[in-house]
Each structure stands twice: as structure tokens, then as C-alpha cells.
Design an enzyme around this catalytic site. Structure first.
Site, PDB file in Angstrom:
ATOM      1  N   ASP A   1       1.058  -1.331  -0.502  1.00 26.33           N
ATOM      2  CA  ASP A   1       0.183  -0.074  -0.120  1.00 26.33           C
ATOM      3  C   ASP A   1       0.964   1.078  -0.154  1.00 26.33           C
ATOM      4  O   ASP A   1       1.981   0.650   0.612  1.00 26.33           O
ATOM      5  CB  ASP A   1      -0.970  -0.083   1.654  1.00 26.33           C
ATOM      6  CG  ASP A   1      -2.168   0.896   0.390  1.00 26.33           C
ATOM      7  OD1 ASP A   1      -2.294   1.639   0.251  1.00 26.33           O
ATOM      8  OD2 ASP A   1      -2.492   1.165   2.088  1.00 26.33           O
TER       9      ASP A   1
HETATM   10  C1  BGC Z   1      -4.415   3.569  -0.059  1.00 26.92           C
HETATM   11  C2  BGC Z   1      -5.043   2.169  -0.982  1.00 26.92           C
HETATM   12  C3  BGC Z   1      -4.488   2.975  -2.072  1.00 26.92           C
HETATM   13  C4  BGC Z   1      -3.667   3.702  -1.902  1.00 26.92           C
HETATM   14  C5  BGC Z   1      -3.242   4.584  -3.918  1.00 26.92           C
HETATM   15  C6  BGC Z   1      -3.575   4.700   0.340  1.00 26.92           C
HETATM   16  O1  BGC Z   1      -3.983   5.154   1.050  1.00 26.92           O
HETATM   17  O2  BGC Z   1      -4.595   3.115   1.353  1.00 26.92           O
HETATM   18  O3  BGC Z   1      -6.278   1.737  -0.834  1.00 26.92           O
HETATM   19  O4  BGC Z   1      -4.942   1.655  -3.197  1.00 26.92           O
HETATM   20  O5  BGC Z   1      -3.165   4.601  -1.197  1.00 26.92           O
HETATM   21  O6  BGC Z   1      -4.081   5.702  -3.704  1.00 26.92           O
END
Ligand code: BGC
Length: 893
Positions: free
Chosen positions: A286
Site C-alpha cells: 500500500d
Molecule cells: C490506500 C489504497 C490506495 C492507495 C493509492 C492508499 O492510501 O490505502 O487503498 O489504493 O492509497 O491511492
């Protein structure tokens, strides 16, 4: 740039570290409570042994074999946050024909762009309990991602599972039940990937609250402490279904599981995901949760996103040039890098992206036609054309509207008050009835709540192309409508309400990602909790004092406690419209005025009070010193599983939903499709070996930075200077020769591929787990005389009383939705039960055991399959042993 600046600056502010260097040793784990342990599991199982992926792997190997070391490490990491058009931009290997991949949010439509559809949220989609609609949404979304040139869809989200009703991101997923999440997640993956877009199942695992989810230099993210059985039967379940559907990528969670951080948890990634579930795609971190260089590679991570260290925008990375170095100096085995790269390239082939995939035609952080190509490099970024404004909406608004409509859940309708007649004068209260006057997209990432709530906030959103708000749609039906555009009830009502007047009160409850705080809620609903926002409960009470007939419409991310007003005599009707996306208006008006009957069902229970759920679930963990410990002490007992066990009647149970008509469930039959002849599934086939590329440390020259190349400032590259590459290579070669290792390998480290755990054997686990054992047919008849309607049929299993395992009284296992049935009309639907649905995870055997299977005496034990229209409305039951079904029996809970 507003989109994720909070996240970035928060992290920057917390930084005391040298931001460019983070490939160091593994962070020391914090102590977790006794009994929770993330056991070592090494090495990472190779991908490519599963039949349906073999061809793609064969092609991928050819391509990866042609890549230099720096090309391989380039494709495993992003170019840095804000360093390209998409929220994640992986590195390319153009020399051999492999492009930069565009990874894009959000889970309900293409994020950060224009001319896209803002579909209803996951929770709304789950509330339809309609497989066809779930799939139709995915097909439409997949087309839109492809049309925009996005290779990777960062969804579906099936974790959080919805264990904590106040959790900030439950609304991105489909409801607080593993089977609802599993079926909806798998159908979403199927629909999206059929369009040639790689889906990403996320967040693996335990991101059940937002607060303290992230590691920062001062404090680790919280640890979700989950026992083995609970992990398998609840939280891993939807991921298994997603892998079974062939998902191409997976995203780890920010938090730790049993003390080990998501992006470097060898037990979770190597053992559960890649061995037991047989996942063939690639695993990404993530955003900004990638903590270590070598440790994460060994633990099974394949792609670093967005590429940076925890402290972004300095050109630092745990991988890229550091991974190049780590391979040269022998810390990361060459076969691990080859597997990472091959997994990524194989996913690209698997979904046909090598043929005619459109180029990216939008920019996440620039809305004009021309702008900074790499906003993270400002002021040094080149400028160019970044937006082509490609309209990808086609007729997807109709799918979106259908879902928004069929999700609307009628909780109460005293005296058959709805549908409304088009003659009743209407008074409408609450700012949630109309679009935010500043515009539906006035707040970046939807991090505000100033009008009809169509979605929560954070990365799981999309821009609205337009917003069909309820008040506009209501006014199209009726002339005599007055909107009191305030969340405070008027002091004086002129004229005074008459007995014929109907008040519709709109209230809402919002939540989102922790990178934003909205009205004191830090992602989770930690401020407003189970109450409606903006004093909504007061507004309803006041309206109920003045009007004889009140309809309450709720737009919400999750359950509210409705006790302050639910029993007031003038509260006739309550509709949960969830989060409808752009199509909030017409979908609601169709239900209010009776064009269609409501047919949504609750994807969670609504309790009477917060304390009806155990503290471990209803409260958020908040330790401010050390690692917050989120211990899943309730085990298998979340939502209705807990309430049933404790004999607590919720106000509205999971699966509840009324219609304007009534349905009868008759003529149920249970058919034996495959005898459950043994408690354990048929032993898995041995894992076939896969061809491997050379495991020799490549020559240092493969890592040299090319002469004369102009680098973009802060952009993350995978090359090393000649001297660094030569130095690393010398270390690697000498340690290989002497057999010494320069890196402190984790406890339990081994380089020898394992044969595979017994519970594995195919995508999602042992293929035998997915064999259907029983089918239940039931005929649903619309027994009303006036209204058409769609019925939801839900099947719950009750394990044999003498199973020897403690099991929840009932557990959802399948569901079906009828077509629109006219009065008197019927339809027969079929529900199925697979071996896995009839099994428990046995922690001793480390396998799924069907406790009701035939024993040595040839006798099986009785499973009861309950069928009905809600978890507390199950009036038909079928027995697995006698194959008899009975109706008119008392619901088991
Ligand atoms: C989130 C993800 C997301 C990623 C990209 C993160 O903060 O937890 O779900 O896909 O950012 O934006």
C-alpha cells in the site's frame, strides 16, 4: 495536488530520518499479546505452476530473461509519488517492449479524472445482494479503466471486512460478512479483468480501522492480532475467493498482522497468499507502507508502491536502485527478483495487455490539458499534454442507477406508508437532500460532507461527472415540494403542517481514509460514531414532533443507531440509501413514488446500542505510545454471528430489507451434488516445478547508469553509479564463493522451495474446496396484489450440533436475487454449498475439515441450510442428511 498531500506532509513532518536511504535491516517487531505470532515462512513460492497462468508465465519468462538487472528492478517499483499520470506508475523496460504500468484508484470508478462514471460504493453494491448487478458494475468499471489507459484497477476492497462498524473504509467493500465480500469481490474481479484490466484485491489483511494504520518513524502501525481459525474463516475468506477468480494483483495493508507489518509479513504473503492460496499474480505495497528493502523482498512483496520510502519525494526508495544493489551484493537472491518481475509481466500477458492497450490519457494531479508531467518534481518537471478528456462513460449511468436503486433498503414502512402518492405535499429537510452548493466535487478526495452523501472520502472515490441529487428528482415528480435547506429544524413553520403533509428528512453519516480529518472524524467515525452527522437525529426528532408522517432517508457508510427516533409514532418509513454515487436522485424517486419496490438488504446489522457489540469491535484502538494492539478477541463472532450467540436482538438484522410487496418461499428442495465422503478434502496434487531463469548474480554492467541520460529530479530510477555497482558486485560474488552471507537473514530463512501446504493446490486453495456438494432450489412467489418486486434469497448454514467445533449459529453461504416479479409471478432460484462452505479451519490439521462428512461408520452429520429473506427471517430449512426441506418453521435466531 490536494489529493494526497495530507498523507505526504504528515509523513514529512514526522520525519527525522535520512530520507534517501531505507534499505537497512528489518525493523524490530513490537511485542504482541501471547498466542499471536507471524511465523517465518521462506522462501517465496514461485508463481507459474497453476494451469490457467502457464502460458502467460512462459511468455513472461522469455521477456524477463531479456531484461537487464536494472530493467527487472525497475518494473518492480514505482517512479515515486506524483511522478507520473497515475496514482502509481511502475518502471518500464521499453527496450524489450514492457511499458510503464498505470495503477489507478478507486474502488468505485476511475479516480482523479473526468468523463468517468462515479458508481455506487461497494457497500451499496453489496446491499443489492444481486450477483448480476455486481458483475455489471465491474464490467462497466473495467471498460472505463481500460478506456483511460489504466492497466491496474486498485480494487476491489474486501479488507476491511467490516468488523468494526465505525471503521473508516468499510464502505469501499461490500458488507460485514466474508461470503458477501467474497462473492462480490470475485465477481468484481471477473468483470474488470474480462475487460483486460488487472484487478487488485486489497488490503491484505486486517485494516479494520483507519486510526494508527500507518507506520511512522515514531510509532508502528497497529497490529491486528488474529488467531489462525478466525483469520481463515473470516478475513482470508474473501481473498481466497478473489484468488480463485484469478485476480492479477494484491495489495498489502498498512497495519501489521500478529506483529509483522503488512508489506513484509512472510507468514501472510509467502505462506497464506502465495502458498496456501496459490496466488499467481503480484503483490504490491500500500502507498508508502514499504518499510524495508531486503526483508520485504524475502517476505514475498513484488512491487513497491508508489516507490518511495515512507518519507516520499526525495528520490529515496527501499527498492529500485537499492534492490539493484541488494541483488548485486547477494542479499536478495536472483531467483526472488526473477519471480517478482515474472509475476508482474505474467499478469500483463494474462489480461492481454501486450495487445492494443490504450496509452494513459489522463493525469491524476493536473486537470488542464497541459501541465506538469511529474508534479512531484516541481519546479523541475517538464510540461506537456497530460489530459485528452476521453469520455469513457458510455451508458454506464444506467448500471449505476440500477444499483443505487436496487440497494435502497426499506427498514420500516408502517401502514404501508410508501410509496408516496404524487399528490401528497412534501416538505423536505436536511442538507443531504441536495448537492453541495459549491459543487459535487468541491472537496478533493470528497473530504467534506456538505450535501447528499454519494460516497465516503479518501482514495476510494471518483470525481462526479454530474450529480443527480434527490431534491431535483423529487421536484420532477411533484410540484408541491418545499426544501428546508438546513440541518436545523426551522423555529417557525409557515404555514403550519397539515395532516396531509409528508416530511422527508435526509440525514447522513460519512467516513473515509485517515489521510483526511472531516468534522473531527479521523477516517473512522471516531467523532460522530453511530449518530447521524450535523445533528441529524435531532432533525428527525423535531420533524416527528411537527409532522404526522415522516420518511427518513439515510445516506451512510455503515450502521447508525436509530433508537433516538425509530419508534416515534410519526416515523412511518426509513430508507437506507447507502452511498449511491452520482445517481442518487432518480434511483430514490423511483422507490419513493413506487415505480419500483425497494429490494436492498442490509449488508450489516443495526444494533440498538454500541454496547450490543463487544468492545473489541465497537471501539477503536488508540494507544499513543508503542504499537496499538488490535486483538480480535471476539474471534469468529462479529456482526450477526456475535448478536446471535449472545441472543441480542438488533434493531435490524443483517440481510433485513422490506419491499412494497410480499414474497413466499415455497417448494424448497435440496439436492446432493457430491457426497461429502470425507472430512478432509481430497489431497492436493503435488505442485509442478516451474522453469527458472539463471540464478547467477548478473554482471555489474547491467546496473550502470547510462551515460548522457538526463534524470528528472526526485524521480526514482533503478540504476547505480558504476563504482557502486562494481562494489556491490564484488561483495556478492565473494560471498557466493565463500558461502558467507552479508545480510542478517530472518529467523527461519531458507532458499529451498517448499512442496506446498496441504490446504493449497490451486488458485484460492485446494480445488476440492470449491466443489459443490449441495444445491438448494426454492421457488419465490410475489404474493402481493399490487406491486412488482425483486426478492433476495439468502442461504445460511448451521453446522451439525455435534460437530465438535464451536461455530456461529448461522453463517451466510450464498444468495440470489430474483428478477422483477409481477404480482403472483414466481421464479425458482438455486443456491449452492461448496465443501468450503461446510468446513471449518482446523488449526491442528492446518486444513479445512467438514465435520458433517461421512465418518468411518458411513454416517454423516446433519447440516441445516436455512433459506429466507434476512438473517432473522429464515422460515425454510433443508437437511443435508435426509435431503428433506421444511417450511413454516421458526427462524433459528
Ligand atoms: C490506500 C489504497 C490506495 C492507495 C493509492 C492508499 O492510501 O490505502 O487503498 O489504493 O492509497 O491511492
Amino acid at each position: 495536488m490536494a489529493v494526497r498531500s495530507n498523507l505526504v506532509w504528515l509523513t514529512l513532518a514526522l520525519s527525522l530520518f535520512d530520507p534517501t536511504c531505507n534499505a537497512g535491516p528489518v525493523r524490530q517487531r513490537e511485542a504482541v499479546p501471547d498466542g499471536f505470532y507471524a511465523a517465518p515462512y521462506y522462501p517465496t513460492p514461485y508463481g507459474g505452476w497453476e494451469d490457467s497462468w502457464k502460458e502467460s508465465y512462459a511468455k513472461a519468462q522469455v521477456l524477463v530473461d531479456r531484461m537487464t538487472l536494472a530493467e527487472k528492478t525497475n518494473i518492480t517499483g514505482g517512479s515515486g509519488i506524483f511522478m507520473g499520470p497515475c496514482v502509481g506508475n511502475s518502471g518500464s523496460a521499453y527496450r524489450v517492449g514492457f511499458p510503464q504500468l498505470c495503477l489507478q484508484d478507486g474502488a468505485l470508478g476511475v479516480g482523479n479524472t473526468d468523463h468517468n462514471t462515479a458508481f455506487p460504493a461497494g457497500i451499496t453494491t453489496g446491499a443489492t445482494f444481486d450477483k448480476d448487478l455486481i458483475y455489471a458494475r465491474a464490467v462497466a468499471m473495467g471498460k472505463e479503466f481500460r478506456g483511460k489507459g489504466a492497466h491496474v484497477f486498485l480494487g476491489p476492497s474486501v479488507g476491511p471486512l467490516g468488523r468494526k462498524p465505525l471503521g473508516g473504509r468499510n464502505w469501499e467493500g461490500f458488507g460485514s460478512d466474508p461470503v458477501l465480500q467474497g462473492i462480490a469481490g470475485a465477481l468484481t474481479i471477473k468483470g474488470v479483468q474480462e475487460q483486460g484490466v488487472i484487478a487488485t484485491i486489497k488490503h491484505f489483511i486486517g485494516n479494520e480501522q483507519e486510526m494508527y494504520r500507518m507506520y511512522n518513524p515514531f510509532q508502528p502501525g497497529y497490529s491486528s492480532n488474529i488467531d489462525d481459525r478466525t483469520l481463515h474463516e473470516l478475513y482470508l475468506w474473501p481473498f481466497a475467493d478473489g484468488v480463485h477468480a484469478g485476480v492479477g494483483s494484491a495489495m498489502t495493508s498498512y497495519n501489521a498482522v500478529n506483529g509483522s507489518a503488512g508489506s513484509q509479513n512472510a507468514y501472510m504473503i509467502n505462506n497464506l497468499l502465495k502458498d496456501e492460496l496459490g496466488f499467481q499474480g503480484f503483490v504490491m505495497s500500500d502507498w508508502l507502507s514499504h518499510l524495508s528493502g531486503v526483508a520485504s523482498a524475502l517476505a514475498g512483496l513484488d512491487m513497491s508502491m508508489p516507490g518511495d520510502t515512507q518519507i516520499p519525494l526525495f528520490g529515496g526508495s527501499p527498492w529500485k536502485f537499492h534492490l539493484t544493489e541488494a541483488v548485486l551484493n547477494g542479499s536478495v537472491p536472483v531467483d526472488r527478483l526473477n519471480d517478482m518481475a515474472t509475476r508482474i509481466v505474467a499478469a500483463w500477458y494474462q489480461f492481454g495487455q501486450d495487445k492494443d492497450f490504450p496509452a494513459v490519457n489522463f493525469h491524476s494531479y493536473v486537470s488542464n490539458e497541459k501541465g506538469l508531467l511529474y508534479p512531484g518534481a516541481v519546479p523541475a518537471s517538464p510540461i506537456g499534454k497530460v489530459n485528452w478528456f476521453v469520455d469513457v462513460q458510455a451508458d454506464h449511468a444506467s448500471v449505476a442507477r440500477q444499483i443505487a436503486q436496487d440497494a435502497i433498503t426499506l427498514l420500516k414502512n408502517d401502514d404501508d406508508f410508501l410509496p408516496l402518492s404524487t399528490k401528497s405535499p412534501l416538505k423536505v429537510f436536511g442538507s443531504d437532500a441536495r448537492v453541495d452548493p459549491a459543487g459535487a466535487n468541491s472537496c478533493g478526495s470528497r473530504a467534506c460532507n456538505k450535501g447528499t452523501l454519494g460516497m465516503g472520502w479518501g482514495s476510494g472515490v471518483a470525481n462526479y461527472p454530474y450529480f443527480d441529487d434527490p431534491i431535483t428528482a423529487i421536484k420532477k415528480r411533484l410540484e408541491d415540494v418545499k426544501l428546508y435547506d438546513s440541518d436545523n429544524f426551522p423555529l417557525i413553520l409557515t404555514p403550519s403542517p397539515t395532516d396531509d403533509d409528508v416530511a422527508i428528512v435526509f440525514i447522513n453519516s460519512d467516513a473515509g481514509e485517515n489521510s483526511f480529518t472531516v468534522e473531527g472524524n479521523h477516517g473512522d467515525r471516531d467523532n460522530d460514531k453511530f449518530s447521524a452527522w450535523h445533528n441529524g437525529d435531532k432533525l428527525v426528532q423535531k420533524a416527528a414532533e411537527k409532522y404526522r408522517n415522516v420518511v427518513v432517508v439515510v445516506h451512510t457508510v455503515g450502521p447508525l443507531i436509530v433508537e433516538p427516533w425509530i419508534d416515534l409514532p410519526s416515523i412511518k418509513t426509513v430508507l437506507f440509501a447507502h452511498l449511491p454515487g452520482q445517481e442518487a436522485g432518480e434511483s430514490l424517486a423511483n422507490v419513493l413514488f413506487g415505480d419500483v419496490s425497494p429490494s436492498g438488504h442490509l449488508p450489516y446489522s443495526i444494533t440498538k446500542k454500541e454496547d450490543d457489540l463487544p468492545d473489541s469491535v465497537s471501539k477503536l484502538v488508540k494507544e499513543i505510545i508503542g504499537q496499538p494492539q488490535d486483538t480480535y478477541s471476539e474471534g469468529l463472532y462479529i456482526d450477526y454471528r456475535w448478536l446471535n450467540k449472545q441472543k441480542i436482538k438488533p434493531r435490524y438484522a443483517f440481510g433485513h430489507g422490506l419491499s412494497y410487496t410480499t414474497f413466499n418461499y415455497t417448494d424448497a428442495h435440496i439436492k446432493l451434488v457430491n457426497t461429502l465422503s470425507s472430512a478432509l478434502p481430497t489431497a492436493r496434487q503435488p505442485k509442478p516445478s516451474v522453469p527458472v531463469l539463471s540464478t547467477e548474480i548478473p554482471p555489474a554492467s547491467e546496473a550502470y547508469e547510462p551515460a548522457g541520460f538526463t534524470k528528472v529530479w526526485r524521480y526514482i530510477y533503478s540504476w547505480l553509479s558504476k563504482s557502486d555497482a562494481d562494489k556491490a558486485y564484488a561483495v556478492g560474488v565473494s560471498s557466493t564463493k565463500s558461502g558467507s552471507k552479508t545480510y542478517p537473514y530472518p529467523e527461519g530463512y531458507s532458499a529451498v522451495q517448499k512442496p506446498g501446504v496441504p490446504a493449497g493446490g490451486g488458485q484460492g486453495g485446494n480445488p476440492a474446496l470449491f466443489d459443490t456438494n449441495f444445491e438448494v432450489d426454492v421457488t419465490v412467489q410475489n404474493t402481493g396484489s399490487t406491486h412488482k418486486g425483486k426478492a433476495s434469497v439468502q442461504a445460511y448454514v448451521q453446522f451439525p450440533a455435534d460437530s465438535g467445533y464451536d461455530t456461529p449459529i448461522i453463517q451466510l453461504r450464498d444468495f440470489a436475487k430474483t428478477k422483477q416479479l409481477a404480482a403472483g409471478e414466481s421464479e425458482t432460484v438455486t443456491l449452492r454449498l461448496r465443501r468450503k462452505d461446510l468446513s471449518v479451519w482446523d488449526t491442528q490439521k492446518q486444513n479445512w475439515v467438514a465435520p458433517g462428512a461421512e465418518g468411518d461408520n458411513g454416517k454423516s452429520k446433519r447440516y441445516t441450510v436455512w433459506v429466507g429473506e434476512g438473517s432473522d427471517k429464515l422460515f425454510t430449512r433443508c437437511f443435508s442428511d435426509t435431503l428433506v426441506c421444511e417450511r413454516g418453521v421458526e427462524s433459528p435466531v
